[in-house]
Scaffold this active site. Structure first.
Site, short mmCIF file in Angstrom:
data_model
loop_
_atom_site.label_atom_id
_atom_site.label_comp_id
_atom_site.label_asym_id
_atom_site.label_seq_id
_atom_site.Cartn_x
_atom_site.Cartn_y
_atom_site.Cartn_z
N HIS A 33 0.83 -1.20 0.00
CA HIS A 33 0.00 0.00 0.00
C HIS A 33 0.86 1.26 0.00
O HIS A 33 0.46 2.29 -0.53
CB HIS A 33 -0.93 -0.01 1.22
CG HIS A 33 -2.02 -1.02 1.14
ND1 HIS A 33 -3.36 -0.70 1.06
CD2 HIS A 33 -1.97 -2.38 1.12
CE1 HIS A 33 -4.08 -1.80 1.01
NE2 HIS A 33 -3.26 -2.84 1.05
N ASP A 145 -5.23 6.21 1.69
CA ASP A 145 -5.76 4.89 1.39
C ASP A 145 -7.21 4.81 1.87
O ASP A 145 -7.55 5.30 2.95
CB ASP A 145 -4.90 3.84 2.11
CG ASP A 145 -5.12 2.44 1.60
OD1 ASP A 145 -6.26 1.93 1.73
OD2 ASP A 145 -4.17 1.84 1.07
N THR A 167 -5.87 0.96 -3.78
CA THR A 167 -4.63 0.31 -4.19
C THR A 167 -4.86 -0.98 -4.96
O THR A 167 -3.89 -1.56 -5.46
CB THR A 167 -3.78 -0.05 -2.95
OG1 THR A 167 -4.54 -0.90 -2.09
CG2 THR A 167 -3.37 1.19 -2.19
N HIS A 392 2.24 -14.08 -5.91
CA HIS A 392 1.08 -14.19 -5.02
C HIS A 392 -0.12 -13.46 -5.60
O HIS A 392 -1.24 -13.58 -5.08
CB HIS A 392 1.41 -13.63 -3.64
CG HIS A 392 1.72 -12.15 -3.65
ND1 HIS A 392 2.71 -11.62 -4.44
CD2 HIS A 392 1.18 -11.12 -2.98
CE1 HIS A 392 2.76 -10.31 -4.25
NE2 HIS A 392 1.84 -9.97 -3.37
N ASN A 396 -0.21 -4.82 -6.82
CA ASN A 396 1.01 -4.17 -7.28
C ASN A 396 1.83 -5.10 -8.15
O ASN A 396 2.28 -4.72 -9.24
CB ASN A 396 1.86 -3.71 -6.09
CG ASN A 396 1.30 -2.48 -5.41
OD1 ASN A 396 0.73 -1.61 -6.05
ND2 ASN A 396 1.45 -2.41 -4.11
N SER A 397 2.04 -6.31 -7.67
CA SER A 397 2.83 -7.27 -8.45
C SER A 397 2.14 -7.61 -9.77
O SER A 397 2.79 -7.75 -10.81
CB SER A 397 3.06 -8.55 -7.64
OG SER A 397 3.97 -8.32 -6.59
N GLU A 400 2.74 -4.70 -12.07
CA GLU A 400 4.15 -4.64 -12.46
C GLU A 400 4.46 -5.70 -13.51
O GLU A 400 5.18 -5.43 -14.48
CB GLU A 400 5.04 -4.82 -11.21
CG GLU A 400 5.01 -3.62 -10.29
CD GLU A 400 5.51 -3.90 -8.89
OE1 GLU A 400 5.31 -3.04 -8.00
OE2 GLU A 400 6.10 -4.99 -8.67
#
Length: 500
Positions: A33, A145, A167, A392, A396-397, A400
């Site tokens: 976050h 947030d 997020t 996971h 974000n991942s 990306e």
């Protein structure tokens, strides 16, 4: 240098006149976050003249302090570099990092106790309000947030516009909105699918975001996650970390469901270099302060590998593994025969025990299995040697990996990750998913089979590249409706509000 309250000041503005806006930025205290709000803060400061006060809890502030100080040294070296592009990117931004007290011990080095973190956030409200009252110049807005609900209370009391920041994915936002409106079933019927979540395929019970799965008696986490969605009309607008080419249907539905709330789609919120199609430079924009030190030695190892040959494996900052899962992963990854870059952060085992791999594993995989505590993930995913990403599936991942055109293999742990995995496999078609429970339960054979498919399937790779192109267009294009255009509209909207 440290400020009186222990904050790090990443130093001063280069503007001839006072900045247009002073934004107080408040993340929920988790690495996933903090990162997007830090990237957003850097963009607002560098491109739109914002002054930023970035507010962490004491314990996350301590964890990031060393990284920020290390960054400052790298920036000084960059400014002295004959490489003018690097030197320019290292120009100081008007971002000040401050902290507020919390009840998490000083020796904490990151935590997977999400309910504990949420309780700490709730209890930090009075300290945050005191900070706001003391800040000079007076903040022109709060960007926080969605899960930092007390920031709305403080904004209402002090008359400061609050911007809610989301997020996670737009589909996950809609799932929370459905829970807040009582649209999810109170009891689960076996075999029934949920089809009321915009922009998502029909979902099983276990695909829903973990904390909003239907309960007969909602618990603390259900209320913590759902209550902010009953108050969104109090926020001046919502910033969404997504983009239309990937989640257009979900985004359109959200805007229809909340006609009185402005929604700006500004993702993927990543450094501009992530959309260049090249290796990332070592500029300040491409480095993210983290809870663990990034091991850049892995980039030299990647340089020695063939293009597209490496499987990158990382399960983020919170996910935990059982010892059995760790061993199944190790043996499955070994069986693929691929070069593997594997992030195994400290404390990844569920029982807190000492991490050990199977006997002989390191000898058998020497030279093609590179294991580190923590990776500079943006740099890794942009590296041409990386062919796919075993993740996971945190948002974000996911973004990306999508922004670099890497096919994804998801192994979800909690929260939004199950929903993201379902979309990766059954909606977007840019990857595959493993199950943590039930059918397809994790085994070394499944790890091997799905990893091989991920690295070799032309259709998965083609879809991943199409999504990458959509992300690049959203950020690099100036056409109406792009994420860059929405960010500009958001800044102009704030300016109009400040004139009233």
């Amino acid at each position: 240098m440290p400020a009186e309250n222990g904050a790090l000041v990443q130093s001063s503005t280069g503007h001839a006149s006072p900045p247009k806006h002073h934004a107080v930025v408040v993340p929920w205290p988790g690495q996933g976050h903090i990162n997007p709000l830090l990237h957003l803060s850097r963009t607002l400061a560098s491109k739109h003249g914002f002054s930023i006060t970035f507010v962490n809890l004491d314990f996350t502030h301590r964890l990031l302090l060393k990284s920020l100080q290390k960054e400052a040294l790298v920036e000084q070296a960059a400014q002295a570099s004959p490489d003018t592009a690097t030197a320019a990117s290292a120009a100081p931004l008007d971002i000040k990092f401050v902290s507020i007290p919390c009840d998490i011990p000083a020796e904490a080095s990151g935590t997977s106790d999400v309910p504990g973190l949420c309780a700490t956030v709730v209890n930090s409200g009075p300290a945050f309000e005191r900070l706001l009252r003391d800040l000079r110049p007076r903040p022109t807005c709060i960007i926080s947030d969605i899960f930092v609900g007390h920031s709305q209370d403080a904004a209402n009391k002090l008359g400061i516009p609050r911007v809610a920041f989301w997020t996670q994915s737009a589909s996950c936002f809609d799932a929370h909105l459905a829970a807040a409106r009582g649209l999810l079933p109170a009891e689960w019927e076996e075999g029934k699918l949920i089809d009321c979540i915009a922009g998502a395929p029909p979902l099983r019970f276990k695909d829903l975001p973990g904390f909003v799965q239907p309960y007969k008696e909602p618990d603390f986490m259900f209320n913590f996650c759902v209550q902010p969605f009953t108050r969104l009309q109090e926020a001046h607008c919502v910033l969404m970390n997504s983009f239309e080419a990937m989640e257009g249907k979900a985004l359109q539905a959200i805007m229809q469901e909340m006609p009185g709330c402005r929604v700006y789609t500004v993702g993927p919120i990543l450094p501009p270099d992530c959309f260049s199609g090249k290796k990332l430079s070592n500029s300040a924009f491409n480095r993210t302060p983290g809870f663990w030190a990034e091991d850049y030695s892995c980039l030299q190892w990647l340089d020695s590998q063939q293009e597209g040959s490496v499987l990158y494996v990382s399960f983020g900052s919170i996910a935990l593994l059982t010892e059995e899962e760790l061993h199944e992963f190790a043996l499955g990854l070994e069986a693929t025969g691929f070069p593997v870059l594997w992030v195994l952060r400290p404390g990844v085992l569920e029982d807190g025990g000492q991490m050990t791999l199977t006997p002989g594993f390191q000898d058998r995989t020497q030279g093609r299995m590179y294991i580190i505590d923590w990776a500079p993930q943006l740099h890794v995913l942009a590296h041409p040697s990386v062919g796919a990403f075993f993740t996971h599936a945190g948002w974000n991942s996911t973004l990306e990996g999508v922004s670099q055109g890497k096919p994804l293999l998801g192994f979800p742990y909690f929260a939004d990750q199950m929903l993201n995995c379902r979309c990766i496999q059954d909606l977007w078609g840019n990857g595959l998913a493993l199950e943590r429970h039930g059918e397809g339960l994790l085994t070394r054979a499944i790890v091997e089979t799905k990893s091989r498919t991920l690295m070799s399937d032309a259709k998965l790779r083609g879809t991943a590249l199409l999504l990458r192109d959509g992300a690049r267009q959203a950020i690099l294009s100036t056409e109406q409706g792009s994420s860059t255009s929405d960010l500009q509209c958001f800044v102009e909207y704030l300016s109009l509000k400040s004139l009233k």
